[in-house]
Design an enzyme around this catalytic site. Structure first.
Site: not given
Ligand code: IVH
Length: 251
Positions: A41, A43, A241
């Site tokens: 998905e 980020k 990334k």
């Molecule tokens: S899952 C345990 N899914 O990435 C996993 N995070 O570095 C928790 N983020 O603070 C996160 N898109 O703000 C997840 N599709 C996504 C995401 C996502 C952006 C951000 C989120 C988090 C950071 C983690």
């Protein structure tokens, strides 16, 4: 439930190493895996929030803060149109949802045009605009900014059975009324991850929101549980990334 961060990978070699690491860890625990299924998905480049629903009603919303303690932004979150304040009667008695608050590219452009017209400072990027808008002391100010929300996980669930996979969890969240990104896909093994990474990179400019990479998550929750966490990051997920976008400007 703490709000964790993600480890990053930056290349196909590191992506392959992630897939090997996951399979090896599972094999060491006696779980035979041939090809793993992952969810890929975007980020999202926004702010992570946690939403708590009791008996289907949004009672608290918080930012990530240090992962244990964040800011209470409930009133501001209530102003986000796409975020459900009340869930259907089929919703569980207790639900904690994790997701990202962001500003869509066109809402960001419109906000900066309005800021200029008012003689006020413009925002550097949609993420800064979203952060500034969510942290407003007066929720009437937040309401004037168009923020969006995408749910990407369930942290707690009581009064219902937890789905078995991440994909099912997203479908369930959609049924309860949460906005889910339509660009989530399930793929097989490292080859599938790499293909999805490239495909989303090609779509990147035409997507309505900014993303700084993609997130790979082991789809099966039982396997996620077996893999567990390191100190602050899950072993079952990683962020891949994209290179920073470059553009020319006249200085
Ligand atoms: S899952 C345990 N899914 O990435 C996993 N995070 O570095 C928790 N983020 O603070 C996160 N898109 O703000 C997840 N599709 C996504 C995401 C996502 C952006 C951000 C989120 C988090 C950071 C983690």
């Amino acid at each position: 439930v703490p709000m964790l961060s993600l480890n990053n990978v930056f290349s196909q070699t590191e992506l392959d190493a992630f897939d090997v690491r996951v399979s090896t860890l599972l094999q060491k625990q006696g779980i035979a895996v041939s090809t793993l299924t992952y969810c890929v998905e975007p980020k999202f480049d926004g702010l992570a929030v946690s939403l708590l629903y009791q008996n289907g009603v949004l009672v608290q919303g918080a930012t990530r803060g240090d992962g244990q303690r964040g800011e209470d932004v409930t009133e501001n979150l209530r102003t986000i149109r796409s975020l459900p304040l009340r869930l259907p009667p089929t919703a569980p008695t207790l639900l904690e949802v994790r997701g990202e608050v962001l500003m869509l590219k066109h809402d960001f452009a419109r906000l900066n045009t309005e800021q200029l017209a008012r003689g006020q400072k413009t925002f550097i990027n949609p993420r800064n605009a979203a952060a500034g808008s969510l942290r407003q002391l007066d929720s009437k100010m937040t309401a004037q900014r168009r923020l969006s929300f995408f749910a990407y996980g369930i942290a707690r669930l009581e009064g219902d059975t937890m789905p078995e996979t991440h994909e099912q969890a997203l479908q369930q969240l959609r049924q309860w009324g949460f906005p889910i990104c339509e660009h989530v896909q399930c793929v097989q093994g490292a080859a599938g991850l790499w293909q999805a990474y490239q495909q989303i990179e090609q779509q990147r400019d035409s997507l309505p929101y900014e993303l700084d990479g993609v997130v790979y998550k082991v789809n099966d929750f039982a396997l996620q549980q077996q893999l567990g966490f390191r100190t602050r990051e899950p072993r079952w997920a990683v962020a891949h990334k994209y290179p920073a976008q470059e553009a020319l400007t006249v200085v």
